[in-house]
Enzyme design. Structure first.
Site, short mmCIF file in Angstrom:
data_model
loop_
_atom_site.label_atom_id
_atom_site.label_comp_id
_atom_site.label_asym_id
_atom_site.label_seq_id
_atom_site.Cartn_x
_atom_site.Cartn_y
_atom_site.Cartn_z
N PRO A 151 0.78 -1.25 0.00
CA PRO A 151 0.00 0.00 0.00
C PRO A 151 0.81 1.29 0.00
O PRO A 151 0.22 2.37 -0.11
CB PRO A 151 -0.78 -0.11 1.31
CG PRO A 151 0.18 -0.81 2.23
CD PRO A 151 0.91 -1.81 1.36
N THR A 152 2.15 1.22 0.12
CA THR A 152 2.90 2.43 0.48
C THR A 152 3.23 3.37 -0.67
O THR A 152 3.71 4.48 -0.45
CB THR A 152 4.23 2.05 1.15
OG1 THR A 152 5.06 1.36 0.19
CG2 THR A 152 4.01 1.17 2.36
N CYS A 153 3.04 2.93 -1.92
CA CYS A 153 3.42 3.70 -3.11
C CYS A 153 4.93 3.79 -3.30
O CYS A 153 5.41 4.53 -4.17
CB CYS A 153 2.83 5.12 -3.08
SG CYS A 153 1.03 5.13 -3.17
N ASP A 154 5.70 3.07 -2.50
CA ASP A 154 7.14 2.99 -2.71
C ASP A 154 7.42 1.98 -3.82
O ASP A 154 6.78 0.93 -3.90
CB ASP A 154 7.84 2.56 -1.42
CG ASP A 154 9.34 2.73 -1.47
OD1 ASP A 154 9.95 2.21 -2.42
OD2 ASP A 154 9.91 3.38 -0.58
N SER A 155 8.40 2.28 -4.67
CA SER A 155 8.65 1.42 -5.83
C SER A 155 9.12 0.02 -5.44
O SER A 155 8.94 -0.92 -6.22
CB SER A 155 9.69 2.07 -6.75
OG SER A 155 10.91 2.27 -6.06
#
Length: 204
Positions: A151-155
Site C-alpha cells: 500500500p505504500t506507493c514505494d517502488s
C-alpha cells in the site's frame, strides 16, 4: 593507561538462512573446531560453538544427525543454536485485502494490498520468500498475469511481479499460508501505515 584484556570464549557461524545442504554444517563445525584449537594454543579458553540458525523443516533431521555426531566427537565443547526461524517459520496465515486494482491489458492486472514489504512481506527481502497469494473466493475460470504491490506507493513495495490469479475485485480477501519468520517481527509503520493486526485462534 588502562590495559584491555581480550577474552575469547568460542566461535559462532551461520551457514545461511534456509540452507538445504546439511554437509555445510559439517564443514563449518570442523572449521570452527580448528579456530577453537588455535585459540587454545594461544592461551584462550575457547569452548563454545554456536551453529547459528536458519534451519529448514526438510533438512532439520539431517542437520541434527550431523551435529550430534560432532557433539560426541568433540566432548569438551559446549553447543549453542539459534532456532528462532525454524520454530516460527509456519506460525500463521496472513490475511490481506485488495485495496486497489488496475487493468493493464486484456491479460494482465495490477493489484494493491493493504500489507506489503514494509509490513508482513518483508520476508521477501530478508528471507528471499516467494509468497503464494490465494483468494478466499477460489473459483474456476481464466487466470491472468498479476502484479501485486503493497500500500505504500514505494517502488520497492512489490510482492509479486508475475503470478497467475483469477480476476480479483477491490475489497476481496486473500490469504498466504505458512507465514512466520521475518514477517510481523520486522514490520514497520513506514509512510504511516499501521502494522498488521494479529488475531490468535485456538483450535482443538
Amino acid at each position: 593507561a588502562k590495559t584491555l584484556s581480550l577474552k575469547i570464549v568460542g566461535v559462532s557461524f551461520h551457514v545461511g538462512s534456509g540452507c538445504t545442504d546439511p554437509s555445510k554444517y559439517a564443514e563449518a563445525i570442523e572449521n570452527a573446531k580448528v579456530v577453537i584449537d588455535k585459540c587454545t594454543d594461544m592461551g584462550f579458553s575457547a569452548h563454545i560453538i554456536d551453529i547459528g540458525g536458519g534451519f529448514e523443516d526438510s533438512t532439520f533431521e539431517s542437520i541434527a544427525g550431523i551435529v550430534n555426531k560432532y557433539t560426541s566427537e568433540y566432548g569438551d565443547i559446549k553447543w549453542m543454536a539459534e532456532p528462532g526461524r525454524f520454530m516460527v517459520n509456519n506460525s500463521h496465515t496472513l490475511v490481506v485485502n485488495v485495496i486497489g486494482k488496475k487493468k493493464m491489458s486484456e491479460n494482465e492486472f495490477v493489484y494493491y494490498l493493504n500489507d506489503g514489504v514494509y509490513g508482513s512481506f518483508n520476508c521477501i527481502y530478508f528471507d528471499h520468500a516467494i509468497p503464494e497469494v490465494c483468494p478466499f473466493n477460489e473459483r474456476n475460470g481464466p487466470r491472468y498475469k498479476s502484479v501485486i504491490f503493497g500500500p505504500t506507493c514505494d517502488s520497492i513495495d512489490k510482492i509479486s511481479d508475475d503470478v497467475m490469479l483469477p480476476e480479483l475485485a477491490i475489497g476481496e480477501w486473500c490469504y498466504i499460508e505458512t507465514f512466520g519468520a521475518y514477517t510481523t517481527a520486522a514490520a514497520s509503520t513506514f509512510n504511516g501505515f499501521q502494522q498488521t493486526q494479529v488475531v490468535y485462534v485456538i483450535t482443538n
